[in-house]
Motif scaffolding. Structure first.
Motif, PDB file in Angstrom:
ATOM      1  N   LYS A  82     -40.710 -34.223  60.697  1.00 47.36           N
ATOM      2  CA  LYS A  82     -41.564 -34.031  61.877  1.00 47.36           C
ATOM      3  C   LYS A  82     -41.587 -35.273  62.759  1.00 47.36           C
ATOM      4  CE  LYS A  82     -44.482 -30.403  59.940  1.00 47.36           C
ATOM      5  NZ  LYS A  82     -45.817 -30.009  59.449  1.00 47.36           N
ATOM      6  N   LEU A 128     -42.144 -30.070  66.421  1.00 46.10           N
ATOM      7  CA  LEU A 128     -42.487 -29.195  65.306  1.00 46.10           C
ATOM      8  C   LEU A 128     -43.996 -29.112  65.094  1.00 46.10           C
ATOM      9  CD1 LEU A 128     -39.739 -30.106  62.671  1.00 46.10           C
ATOM     10  CD2 LEU A 128     -39.954 -27.982  63.958  1.00 46.10           C
ATOM     11  N   GLU A 129     -44.720 -30.173  65.446  1.00 40.03           N
ATOM     12  CA  GLU A 129     -46.165 -30.193  65.257  1.00 40.03           C
ATOM     13  C   GLU A 129     -46.844 -29.111  66.088  1.00 40.03           C
ATOM     14  OE1 GLU A 129     -47.851 -31.772  63.165  1.00 40.03           O
ATOM     15  OE2 GLU A 129     -46.656 -33.500  62.507  1.00 40.03           O
TER      16      GLU A 129
END
Length: 646
Positions: free
Chosen positions: A114, A120-121
């Motif tokens: 991440k 992606l968060e």
């Protein structure tokens, strides 16, 4: 490839100080007929330097306009030492993958993955994303002297050849500076024409050195890797065969296979959708290279079947013309060919033409005796016969002298003869062209295929393995949830629909239209679909979704096409049919290839052409002979007209 390129760029961190050494520029007043190259030579600079100070002249020089001419020394920039972290690999997310599976595959933690991919968060893991896989940092100290960057934004209809010629560089140099264009040339993409920064230099070094993740092969075919989940009943043998690798190479790529294949294993495999397509030929105008040397001999073998017409005691010639579709097709083709022959005379082409009645049916012909009795082994090219079996007979009889035989109408793959040229693309070639186009435009592809369309299902499973199928509901309608789950933002989502079922078509279109507020979607068909022409399917929706399909022919409104239509109508009192236009295109294209300063086979190997309605882009088949891959990609535009896609 483009995603891989940008993903590596993201990982490169640099701090540079630059010093510009530039002398005062001078001016030049453009004279009529002058070119950029002439001006550059006059002042001992390059065309790039002139374009940099005068970007407007990329659209053409205007007489009496004033150009700024740079000093030659102004093109250099010196950079201080930099630090770059360049060791990184990428992963393309495919259906059914999870963060856990990817992290396990590459041996990285959730935090590391991440951190390397902050999106992606917020976005989470989505199909089609390209992830940067973090690796141990390797710090490299470099001191670079690099040239000032020159850019070019790709315009519609531009090619690598035209751009490289414009700037006086080779296609290889253009591709080396812009490795992401190996797969295609997107309109609007900003190319680096000249100069390197530490960033681009390091990217190029990484692309060259990183053989594990981008493998350069002789034909510039790159293999990008992705993950694959082992399915029930799959074996090491079947997996290696599916992905085109030896079992030894497959184990080397996935060492865990030494202990056997298990259901659910996540393997590293070649991502074939990202594999580069073969280099396509440049389309050229052969009329610019006519060689008026020795005279050439062209022969047409056309199935008039005159003895059969004259011997018909039941039907008059007029009645036979009304009933005999094959004879009408022949006469239309012949009428178009005559216009081509007349055009060649006007151009003064040194070609002698002989026309014979091949007297053919599907299983018989007069070809052998015509060739023997008229010494056709001395011909430079033969057009015809129409039936595949008869064209193969002609090719076989003329193979010893390697006389080219042009098969004008057959769609069959045929038997391999080195001197046989198939002018109509096969069904497989037509479908491949559609998928090549979608991939060249970085498309996200999915398929809605009726179970009755077994041949299409088999084709996609065999040749387009990474294209997922949209699920159906129990009532036979398309699952909108399944379709929408496959859509990807910020990319064109191509939905390949193959069904004659009206309800299935309606539900597919409805799901796509409802997704248009969030996603870019386009409807695609591979074969003609009569159901789309019925009143039950709203034409406005097909326009909205810009229905796209591959086609052997195109509607052409160019000045050349208008001239052909006018000339044909003047001679025959009717507009040309598709067969008449094909007769012109095949004959004229063949004659133009004959009068080059090389053999017909050499022109076929080096040049592709567009005529009124047909393309001729020949490639040598592995087992012998040539096939035509000239396919148009057509779509319905918002102005209700059919257009050729760029």
């Amino acid at each position: 490839m483009m995603k891989y390129f940008f993903a590596i760029c993201i990982t490169i961190v640099m701090i540079t100080n630059t010093v510009f050494a530039q002398e005062k520029a001078i001016t030049h007043k453009v004279e009529k007929g002058e070119t950029i190259v002439q001006i550059a030579i006059k002042y001992n600079v390059t065309p790039f330097d002139i374009y940099q100070l005068n970007p407007d002249v990329q659209n053409g020089l205007k007489p009496n306009s004033v150009l700024l001419i740079p000093s030659k020394s102004s093109s250099k920039i010196t950079s201080l030492p930099v630090k770059a972290s360049v060791q990184a690999i990428t992963h393309l997310v495919t259906p059914k993958e999870t963060l856990y599976g990817i992290e396990k595959q590459y041996g990285v933690s959730d935090d590391e993955l991440k951190k390397a991919n902050p999106f992606l968060e917020n976005e989470g893991l989505q199909i089609g994303q390209t992830l940067v896989i973090p690796a141990k940092n390797k710090i490299i100290n470099t001191a670079v002297v690099h040239e000032k960057l020159i850019y070019h934004d790709v315009l519609p209809k531009e090619t690598k050849y035209s751009i490289s010629r414009k700037y006086g560089i080779t296609i290889a140099e253009l591709e080396k500076r812009n490795p992401e264009i190996l797969t295609g040339l997107p309109i609007g993409y900003r190319l680096i024409i000249k100069g390197t920064t530490p960033k681009t230099a390091k990217v190029l070094e990484q692309l060259e050195a990183n053989r594990e993740d981008v493998i350069q092969k002789p034909l510039k075919v790159a293999v990008v890797y992705t993950s694959y989940e082992v399915q029930p009943k799959e074996t090491l043998y079947s997996l290696s065969k599916t992905f085109g690798m030896s079992q030894e190479d497959f184990i080397a790529l996935n060492p865990e296979l030494k202990n056997g294949v298990e259901i659910g294993m996540i393997l590293k495999v070649p991502y074939k959708d990202a594999a580069l397509q073969e280099n396509r030929k440049e389309y050229t105008a052969l009329s610019k290279k006519i060689s008026l040397g020795s005279r050439k001999k062209m022969v047409l073998l056309l199935p008039f079947n005159i003895p059969r017409v004259e011997g018909d005691t039941i039907n008059s010639t007029g009645n036979r013309l009304k009933k005999d579709k094959f004879l009408n097709m022949t006469l239309d083709f012949y009428a178009g060919a005559l216009i081509a022959i007349d055009s060649a005379k006007v151009l003064g082409l040194p070609v002698d033409v002989e026309i014979y009645d091949s007297e053919e049916t599907k299983n018989s012909s007069n070809v052998a005796s015509i060739i023997r009795n008229n010494n056709l082994t001395t011909a430079n090219v033969i057009i015809g016969p129409f039936y595949q079996s008869n064209a193969e007979t002609a090719a076989q009889l003329l193979s010893e002298r390697n006389v080219p035989v042009i098969s004008p109408l057959s769609k069959d793959v045929g038997n391999p003869f080195n001197n046989l040229y198939q002018t109509i693309p096969t069904n497989e070639v037509i479908k491949n062209a559609m998928f090549d186009y979608m991939r060249a435009h970085n498309g996200n592809i999915m398929a809605v295929v009726d179970r009755k369309k077994e041949s299409i299902v088999q084709y996609i499973k065999e040749y387009q393995k990474n294209v997922p199928f949209v699920a159906f509901k129990e009532n036979g309608s398309v699952s909108a949830e399944s379709l929408k789950s496959m859509l990807v933002k910020d990319r064109m989502n191509y939905v390949v629909m193959e069904t004659g079922n009206t309800w299935m078509i309606k539900t597919t279109i409805a799901a796509m239209v409802s997704s248009m507020s969030e996603y870019k979607v386009q409807l695609v068909i591979l074969e003609p679909n009569e159901t789309l022409d019925t009143d039950e399917i709203k034409f406005s929706n097909l326009i909205k979704l810009k229905l796209m399909y591959p086609s052997v022919t195109r509607d052409n409104n160019s000045s050349e096409a208008v001239i052909f239509d006018k000339e044909f109508r003047k001679v025959n009192n009717i507009y040309p049919s598709d067969y008449a236009t094909r007769g012109f295109d095949v004959t004229f294209d063949t004659m133009m290839r004959l009068v080059q300063d090389k053999t017909l086979e050499e022109t076929v190997n080096s040049a592709a052409t567009k005529q009124v309605e047909n393309k001729f882009e020949y490639y040598k088949k592995p087992d012998g002979g040539y096939t035509n891959k000239g396919v148009f990609i057509m779509y319905y535009d918002s102005d209700l007209t059919l257009k050729e896609a760029n």
